[in-house]
Scaffold this motif. Structure first.
Motif, short mmCIF file in Angstrom:
data_model
loop_
_atom_site.label_atom_id
_atom_site.label_comp_id
_atom_site.label_asym_id
_atom_site.label_seq_id
_atom_site.Cartn_x
_atom_site.Cartn_y
_atom_site.Cartn_z
N ILE A 127 37.99 -42.40 64.92
CA ILE A 127 39.18 -43.01 64.42
C ILE A 127 40.27 -41.48 65.28
O ILE A 127 40.61 -40.46 64.85
CB ILE A 127 39.51 -43.27 63.26
CG1 ILE A 127 38.88 -44.12 62.59
CG2 ILE A 127 41.38 -43.66 63.38
CD1 ILE A 127 39.19 -44.28 61.32
N THR A 128 41.06 -42.31 66.54
CA THR A 128 42.22 -40.88 66.70
C THR A 128 43.42 -41.04 66.85
O THR A 128 43.46 -42.92 66.91
CB THR A 128 41.68 -40.72 68.54
OG1 THR A 128 41.47 -41.77 69.07
CG2 THR A 128 40.83 -40.18 68.80
N ASP A 129 44.46 -40.83 67.41
CA ASP A 129 45.76 -40.97 67.90
C ASP A 129 46.15 -41.86 68.50
O ASP A 129 46.72 -42.80 68.00
CB ASP A 129 46.56 -39.80 68.30
CG ASP A 129 46.80 -38.81 67.32
OD1 ASP A 129 46.34 -38.54 65.85
OD2 ASP A 129 47.13 -37.98 67.85
N GLU A 130 44.92 -42.23 69.83
CA GLU A 130 45.45 -43.02 70.32
C GLU A 130 44.33 -44.32 70.07
O GLU A 130 45.28 -45.90 70.78
CB GLU A 130 44.54 -42.97 71.48
CG GLU A 130 45.31 -41.67 72.59
CD GLU A 130 45.30 -40.13 71.98
OE1 GLU A 130 43.46 -40.17 71.91
OE2 GLU A 130 45.26 -39.43 71.97
N ASN A 131 43.80 -45.18 69.19
CA ASN A 131 42.94 -46.05 69.43
C ASN A 131 43.02 -46.54 67.51
O ASN A 131 42.09 -47.16 67.38
CB ASN A 131 41.71 -45.40 69.54
CG ASN A 131 40.44 -45.12 68.68
OD1 ASN A 131 41.18 -44.16 66.99
ND2 ASN A 131 39.23 -45.04 68.43
N MET B 263 44.05 -36.43 68.88
CA MET B 263 42.77 -35.63 67.87
C MET B 263 41.98 -36.92 66.84
O MET B 263 42.50 -37.85 66.53
CB MET B 263 44.15 -34.74 67.13
CG MET B 263 43.28 -34.66 65.41
SD MET B 263 45.23 -33.55 65.11
CE MET B 263 45.75 -35.49 64.45
N ASN B 264 40.97 -36.59 66.69
CA ASN B 264 40.11 -37.47 65.63
C ASN B 264 41.07 -36.66 63.88
O ASN B 264 41.72 -36.46 63.58
CB ASN B 264 38.71 -36.74 65.14
CG ASN B 264 37.88 -36.62 66.77
OD1 ASN B 264 38.64 -38.40 67.33
ND2 ASN B 264 37.55 -35.97 66.71
N ARG B 265 40.94 -38.78 63.39
CA ARG B 265 41.85 -39.00 62.21
C ARG B 265 40.58 -38.83 61.61
O ARG B 265 40.71 -39.31 60.09
CB ARG B 265 42.85 -39.76 62.27
CG ARG B 265 43.73 -39.60 62.97
CD ARG B 265 44.95 -40.85 63.33
NE ARG B 265 46.13 -40.93 63.71
CZ ARG B 265 47.35 -40.99 63.92
NH1 ARG B 265 46.71 -42.98 63.31
NH2 ARG B 265 48.28 -41.19 64.29
N GLY B 266 39.57 -39.31 62.07
CA GLY B 266 38.40 -39.96 60.50
C GLY B 266 37.23 -40.65 61.69
O GLY B 266 37.86 -40.02 62.49
N ILE B 267 36.62 -41.69 60.40
CA ILE B 267 35.83 -41.86 61.27
C ILE B 267 35.62 -43.60 61.14
O ILE B 267 36.21 -44.06 59.89
CB ILE B 267 34.09 -41.56 61.15
CG1 ILE B 267 33.58 -41.88 59.81
CG2 ILE B 267 34.50 -40.44 61.87
CD1 ILE B 267 32.01 -41.84 59.11
N LEU C 84 30.76 -35.50 58.60
CA LEU C 84 30.57 -37.35 58.22
C LEU C 84 30.18 -38.21 59.15
O LEU C 84 29.03 -39.50 59.07
CB LEU C 84 32.11 -37.83 57.92
CG LEU C 84 32.85 -37.39 56.65
CD1 LEU C 84 33.88 -37.23 56.18
CD2 LEU C 84 31.63 -38.12 55.26
N TYR C 85 30.70 -37.84 60.53
CA TYR C 85 30.20 -38.67 61.61
C TYR C 85 28.49 -38.57 62.07
O TYR C 85 27.65 -39.22 62.08
CB TYR C 85 30.92 -37.54 62.94
CG TYR C 85 30.69 -38.90 63.98
CD1 TYR C 85 31.58 -40.10 64.51
CD2 TYR C 85 29.24 -39.05 65.02
CE1 TYR C 85 30.95 -40.71 65.90
CE2 TYR C 85 29.04 -39.27 65.99
CZ TYR C 85 29.19 -40.26 66.76
OH TYR C 85 29.73 -41.34 67.77
N ILE D 207 37.72 -43.97 57.60
CA ILE D 207 37.30 -42.51 55.87
C ILE D 207 38.26 -42.24 57.38
O ILE D 207 38.19 -41.48 58.23
CB ILE D 207 36.43 -41.82 56.36
CG1 ILE D 207 35.36 -42.61 55.26
CG2 ILE D 207 36.34 -40.70 55.21
CD1 ILE D 207 33.33 -42.41 55.31
N TYR D 208 39.15 -41.57 56.65
CA TYR D 208 40.34 -40.73 57.06
C TYR D 208 40.19 -38.75 56.43
O TYR D 208 39.71 -38.91 55.37
CB TYR D 208 41.91 -41.29 56.94
CG TYR D 208 42.00 -42.23 57.55
CD1 TYR D 208 43.12 -42.11 59.20
CD2 TYR D 208 41.71 -43.28 57.68
CE1 TYR D 208 43.50 -43.18 60.18
CE2 TYR D 208 42.08 -44.29 58.28
CZ TYR D 208 42.68 -44.68 59.36
OH TYR D 208 42.95 -45.08 60.42
N CYS D 209 40.38 -38.17 57.59
CA CYS D 209 40.31 -37.15 56.79
C CYS D 209 40.63 -35.54 57.59
O CYS D 209 41.41 -35.89 58.70
CB CYS D 209 38.76 -36.28 56.85
SG CYS D 209 38.18 -35.36 56.21
#
Length: 154
Positions: free
Chosen positions: A141-145, A1-5, A126-127, A115-117
């Motif tokens: 930014i993902t749960d994994e990275n 899941m994407n947390r941000g960029i 934003l991306y 940026i977390y969104c």
């Protein structure tokens, strides 16, 4: 899941925060101003602080004017967007999820943006905006990275 960029921007004077936040209607939020260091630029010289040290919050309309109508230089920044209402102490991503905060914007060393969104569609906007602005090393930014342990610029 994407947390941000995250991405890198040029290290220069300008209106970078206004450009970064362009896809967002900043006026609908109340913004918490965390610890940071940023200056308004006058005649190509650093002048007064962009964000007053005694002001810990700013209305979205005021923030929009400040970011779009001034030339400035950001060294560190920590901004959090909330629906009109209370602030929550955010130190971790888990705190962010538990809070009503919609967005966290962190700037480190003038050019490293994170940026977390909460809103997944906004993350996509934003991306795309970061790509359109020509920023470099743009990543989701993902749960994994996500290696960040604290949501702070300091």
């Amino acid at each position: 899941m994407n947390r941000g960029i995250s991405f890198e921007s040029p290290n220069e004077y300008g209106t970078i925060l206004g450009e970064v936040l362009k896809p967002i209607d900043t006026t609908i939020f109340k913004w918490r101003i965390g610890n940071g260091e940023s200056y308004i630029v006058v005649d190509d010289e650093l002048d007064e602080a962009l964000f007053s040290e005694d002001k810990k919050a700013i209305e979205g309309t005021e923030l929009k004017k400040l970011l779009e109508n001034n030339k400035y230089y950001i060294v560190f920044a920590d901004l959090q967007a909330y629906p009109k209402g209370e602030f929550f102490e955010i130190e971790t991503y888990e705190n962010f999820i538990e809070s009503k905060c919609e967005l966290v914007l962190l700037v480190v060393d003038s050019c490293y943006f994170t940026i977390y969104c909460r809103n997944k569609e906004t993350i996509e906007l934003l991306y795309k905006n970061a790509t359109d602005c020509g920023f470099e090393d743009i990543k989701y930014i993902t749960d994994e990275n996500d290696t960040r342990t604290r949501l702070s610029a300091w």
